[in-house]
Motif scaffolding. Sequence first.
Motif, mmCIF file in Angstrom:
data_model
loop_
_atom_site.group_PDB
_atom_site.id
_atom_site.type_symbol
_atom_site.label_atom_id
_atom_site.label_comp_id
_atom_site.label_asym_id
_atom_site.label_seq_id
_atom_site.Cartn_x
_atom_site.Cartn_y
_atom_site.Cartn_z
ATOM 1 N N LEU A 27 0.813 -1.210 0.000
ATOM 2 C CA LEU A 27 0.000 0.000 0.000
ATOM 3 C C LEU A 27 0.847 1.261 0.000
ATOM 4 N N LEU A 45 -5.831 8.786 -1.999
ATOM 5 C CA LEU A 45 -6.955 8.256 -1.221
ATOM 6 C C LEU A 45 -7.737 7.200 -2.005
ATOM 7 N N THR A 46 -7.909 7.435 -3.285
ATOM 8 C CA THR A 46 -8.612 6.440 -4.109
ATOM 9 C C THR A 46 -7.869 5.107 -4.092
ATOM 10 N N THR A 64 -5.612 3.932 -1.800
ATOM 11 C CA THR A 64 -5.549 3.243 -0.503
ATOM 12 C C THR A 64 -6.897 2.666 -0.099
ATOM 13 N N PHE A 65 -7.994 3.321 -0.460
ATOM 14 C CA PHE A 65 -9.311 2.749 -0.183
ATOM 15 C C PHE A 65 -9.491 1.428 -0.939
ATOM 16 N N THR A 86 -6.766 -1.355 0.250
ATOM 17 C CA THR A 86 -7.030 -1.843 1.603
ATOM 18 C C THR A 86 -8.234 -2.772 1.617
ATOM 19 N N ALA A 87 -9.278 -2.391 0.910
ATOM 20 C CA ALA A 87 -10.467 -3.252 0.841
ATOM 21 C C ALA A 87 -10.119 -4.624 0.266
ATOM 22 N N ALA A 129 -6.538 -2.675 8.696
ATOM 23 C CA ALA A 129 -7.832 -1.989 8.774
ATOM 24 C C ALA A 129 -7.715 -0.471 8.850
ATOM 25 N N CYS A 144 -5.602 1.396 7.153
ATOM 26 C CA CYS A 144 -4.873 1.919 5.995
ATOM 27 C C CYS A 144 -5.764 2.634 4.984
ATOM 28 N N PHE A 145 -7.073 2.710 5.232
ATOM 29 C CA PHE A 145 -7.955 3.397 4.289
ATOM 30 C C PHE A 145 -7.560 4.861 4.117
ATOM 31 N N GLY A 146 -7.096 5.498 5.185
ATOM 32 C CA GLY A 146 -6.702 6.904 5.119
ATOM 33 C C GLY A 146 -5.219 7.120 4.926
#
Length: 458
Positions: A285, A324-325, A327-328, A331-332, A364, A366-368
């Motif tokens: 990531l 951001l796009t 990592t979202f 991460t998912a 969990a 890492c979304f941000g």
Amino acid sequence: MESNALKTEPIATLLVRMALPAICAQLVTLLYNLVDRVFIGQMENGTLAMAAIGICAPIVTIVTAFTNLFGRGGAPLAAMEMGKKHIERAEQYVNHSFFALALVSLTITFLVSLFKKPILIAFGASDATLPFALDYLSIYIAGTFFIQLSVGMNDYITTQGFAKTAMTTTAIGAILNTLLDPLFIFGLGWGVRGAALATLLSQMASFLWAMRFLLGPKTRLRLSFRTFHAQSSIIQDILKLGASPFFMSLSEGVLVLCFNTQAYRLGGDVAVGAMAILFSMFQFLLLPVEGVTIGAQPILSYNYGAQQSGRVRKTIRLTLQITLTFTFAATALLVLFPRPVLAVFTHDPALIDLGSHLLPVYMAGCFGLGANSTFQQTYNALGAGGRSFFFAFFRKGILLVPLLYLLPALTNGGLVALMLAEPVSDALTTLVNALSFRGFVHQKLQPSSNLRSVLSFE
């Protein structure tokens, strides 16, 4: 032409042109990290060998930390001087970083070679993993000079706007490493020693390519041994700005050490092997995100030096959207499908079962990550190394390290509680950092800065 494009080319086009090679370079760096572990995981004693590589990881991050201290510490300053048309001053940062990296690399090689066995034991090597760790580290550390100089000086190629050349520096080594790994590990039967030797030879090739460019006719900032005169003010400037990336990398080594020792205490060698894979997934990531922010750095630094605040704001906004796009989405993917990812690294059922429970928890937060990484790189790109350093310390020193010990002790949750420390620290840091970043942009880019549009992508 390259520096003029930094000032005049449309931001979206420029960021794509600068970031794509940087992303490719980071992906190649990721390939460096993953290839060794993928091949090592297929060895007869792959689980123990994987754990041994994980035990060596803190030493690898120490090497990276000093590389970032002088590479990322000086490159933005050189770009700012280029924006001001002070080319000779910018070249001084190149020269000073080269000699500092050479001195530090030789010192690290000597000290680690002298004390490698007690260091590895202190870092959590067991009787079963110590022989593998010694085999790997003995060869890897001999290449410190080439590793630090190839990576550190590559930052000065990127900051001039030659992103494709910088990507090639990394690609040469990664491709060679990918070819040599199976030959040395399996074909010649050298095991982890073969993996380390493949890395050493690959970094030597990258070093030669980077030197060829910086000593050649195409570079705008020339590395010169004749004109070098040590200046304490130059070193002080580099150290101030490099303190944050240095600490971020060095603290990663401390974190790996803490994670490994706690994982061994709670789950033995299998848990340490699982941690090696989890750290690789975090890099999966982080490194592409850093590729985007590294691509943005010359644009930010040059235009800040040239007082083009509007272009700085547009670059920040677009960088946030992209990171951001990614990592979202990434991460998912890792949280929802951990088992196929783990199966790439090992066929050990126990390692896959354990990792599939730990990976979703560990990732969990890492979304941000894209936002936090953009904030950190922007601080450095605009010369605010102290602020970047603070948030690196806040995440790791104030939050993460204490939680690594507190959560397992207070909840009796074992390895899952240990993993939970990472997302808690990541989420809190991103939130606090976003609030700070708002005021920072307003202050730096007055009178017309408007962070609300930056954060809302208006």
